[in-house]
Design an enzyme around this catalytic site. Structure first.
Site, short mmCIF file in Angstrom:
data_model
loop_
_atom_site.label_atom_id
_atom_site.label_comp_id
_atom_site.label_asym_id
_atom_site.label_seq_id
_atom_site.Cartn_x
_atom_site.Cartn_y
_atom_site.Cartn_z
CB SER A 1 23.65 -65.50 26.68
OG SER A 1 23.12 -65.49 25.38
NE ARG A 2 22.71 -65.07 20.36
CZ ARG A 2 21.44 -65.13 20.75
NH1 ARG A 2 21.08 -65.95 21.70
NH2 ARG A 2 20.53 -64.36 20.17
CE1 TYR B 1 18.81 -54.54 15.53
CE2 TYR B 1 19.58 -53.46 13.54
CZ TYR B 1 19.85 -54.10 14.72
OH TYR B 1 21.15 -54.28 15.14
N1 LIG Z 1 26.18 -58.41 14.95
C1 LIG Z 1 26.02 -57.30 14.24
O1 LIG Z 1 26.33 -57.26 13.03
C2 LIG Z 1 25.45 -56.06 14.88
C3 LIG Z 1 25.53 -54.86 14.17
C4 LIG Z 1 25.04 -53.70 14.75
C5 LIG Z 1 24.48 -53.74 16.00
N2 LIG Z 1 24.40 -54.92 16.68
C6 LIG Z 1 23.78 -54.92 18.00
O2 LIG Z 1 24.65 -55.50 18.94
C7 LIG Z 1 23.90 -56.21 19.92
C8 LIG Z 1 24.38 -57.64 19.98
O3 LIG Z 1 24.32 -58.22 18.69
P1 LIG Z 1 24.67 -59.76 18.42
O4 LIG Z 1 25.02 -59.89 17.00
O5 LIG Z 1 25.61 -60.23 19.46
O6 LIG Z 1 23.21 -60.39 18.61
P2 LIG Z 1 22.68 -61.67 19.39
O7 LIG Z 1 21.30 -61.92 18.97
O8 LIG Z 1 23.66 -62.78 19.28
O9 LIG Z 1 22.72 -61.17 20.91
C9 LIG Z 1 21.67 -60.46 21.51
C10 LIG Z 1 21.54 -60.94 22.93
O10 LIG Z 1 20.46 -60.24 23.55
C11 LIG Z 1 19.70 -61.16 24.27
N3 LIG Z 1 18.32 -60.68 24.44
C12 LIG Z 1 17.32 -60.62 23.52
N4 LIG Z 1 16.21 -60.14 24.08
C13 LIG Z 1 16.50 -59.87 25.37
C14 LIG Z 1 15.77 -59.35 26.46
N5 LIG Z 1 14.48 -59.00 26.34
N6 LIG Z 1 16.40 -59.20 27.64
C15 LIG Z 1 17.70 -59.55 27.78
N7 LIG Z 1 18.44 -60.06 26.80
C16 LIG Z 1 17.85 -60.21 25.60
C17 LIG Z 1 19.77 -62.45 23.47
O11 LIG Z 1 19.43 -63.59 24.26
C18 LIG Z 1 21.21 -62.43 23.01
O12 LIG Z 1 22.07 -63.07 23.92
C19 LIG Z 1 22.43 -56.08 19.52
O13 LIG Z 1 21.84 -55.01 20.21
C20 LIG Z 1 22.52 -55.77 18.03
O14 LIG Z 1 21.41 -55.05 17.59
C21 LIG Z 1 24.89 -56.08 16.15
#
Ligand SMILES: NC(=O)c1ccc[n+]([C@@H]2O[C@H](COP(=O)([O-])OP(=O)(O)OC[C@H]3O[C@@H](n4cnc5c(N)ncnc54)[C@H](O)[C@@H]3O)[C@@H](O)[C@H]2O)c1
Length: 275
Positions: free
Chosen positions: A14-15, A180
């Site tokens: 979604s984002r 995490y």
């Molecule tokens: N942004 C960073 O710096 C970073 C770094 C390393 C890893 N990640 C990983 O990348 C992925 C995305 O990160 P982001 O920054 O876009 O985070 P975010 O929180 O913006 O996106 C996570 C998405 O997962 C969805 N979500 C949460 N629980 C859920 C569920 N039970 N079922 C379905 N959807 C669910 C949320 O609604 C959200 O849209 C995550 O797994 C995060 O751990 C992000």
């Protein structure tokens, strides 16, 4: 159009990273199922969500929920796309959504396990079992549920690409985020175990380990903390979602057919020792 004729499923799209990955897969030619816990059309109970996830409650009902609009954008590229509510922790719902995708878009060839929660931050004495287990349930078991649902289709067709979005903290450790960190490390174990099993069936399984990426969720951090992150990243900046999605598109394609069981950092150098 390296992914023409392929069907991709992205979770948590979604984002942020998931949204960018869904758009990039569409741009590369794939039909894409854009799935998330949150969709525009459903106004969730924020209080109930808040007990589950601070971030979900923060974003619910906001303009940052773009599940339907991302699918609409992919359709303007000439691809088929569906926006669907799918909670990765609910295996029955996952099975149903995957069956619906097979009927509407085609059987899933590419799965990107991106859904994740990262809002459980506290020193160990303030951690509680419910939240620790929630981290594992969404980030690790959620990926397992999705893989189990698409695996039979991939095995039948003799071709599949599974890309798990882990994190560099899987190997570096995640300060004040034991759930995490453990869940993301578990994703590497899951990746390598299933890569062994998938190798005989034309299924590759890889993990991407992003560093700090400037998504809407990360931008909520205290600006001082973001400055500290920039300072200890050799490239002196955060990454952009568009700097993760090209690797996912590559791993999803034909040319990546000999890469499996890999855990690839994309960090601007943040996973190295910084002096
Ligand atoms: N942004 C960073 O710096 C970073 C770094 C390393 C890893 N990640 C990983 O990348 C992925 C995305 O990160 P982001 O920054 O876009 O985070 P975010 O929180 O913006 O996106 C996570 C998405 O997962 C969805 N979500 C949460 N629980 C859920 C569920 N039970 N079922 C379905 N959807 C669910 C949320 O609604 C959200 O849209 C995550 O797994 C995060 O751990 C992000």
């Amino acid at each position: 159009m390296t992914l023409s004729g392929k069907t991709a499923l992205v979770t948590g799209a979604s984002r942020g990273l998931g949204g960018a990955i869904a758009l990039a897969l569409g741009a590369a030619g794939a039909n894409v199922a854009v799935t998330d816990l949150l969709v525009e059309s459903e106004l969730p109970d924020k209080e109930q969500l808040g007990r589950y996830s601070v971030l979900a409650a923060h974003f619910a009902g906001s303009e940052n929920v773009r599940t339907v609009s991302t699918a609409a954008e992919i359709k303007t590229m000439g691809r088929k796309s569906l926006a669907m509510k799918m909670d990765v922790t609910n295996p029955d719902q996952v099975q149903m959504v995957v069956a619906e995708i097979a009927a509407e878009l085609g059987e899933v060839d590419i799965l990107v396990n991106n859904a994740g929660v990262m809002d459980n931050m506290a020193a160990l004495e303030h951690q509680n079992l419910t939240m620790f287990e929630r981290d594992l349930k969404v980030n690790l078991t959620g990926a397992f549920n999705c893989i189990q649902a698409v695996w039979p289709y991939m095995k039948k067709s003799g071709w599949g690409r599974i890309i798990n979005i882990s994190s560099f903290v899987a190997v570096s450790g995640a300060f004040a985020q034991p759930g995490y960190g453990a869940s993301k490390a578990g994703m590497i174990g899951l990746t390598r175990s299933l890569a062994l099993e998938g190798a005989g069936h034309g299924i590759t399984v890889n993990a991407v380990l992003p560093g700090f990426i400037e998504t809407e969720a990360v931008q909520l951090h205290d600006p001082k903390m973001l400055d500290r992150i920039r300072a200890r990243t050799p490239m002196k900046r955060l990454g952009k979602p568009k700097e993760i999605s090209p690797l996912v598109v590559f791993l999803a394609g034909e040319d990546a057919g000999f890469i499996t069981g890999a855990a690839i950092p994309v960090t601007g150098g943040a996973d190295m020792f910084v002096f």
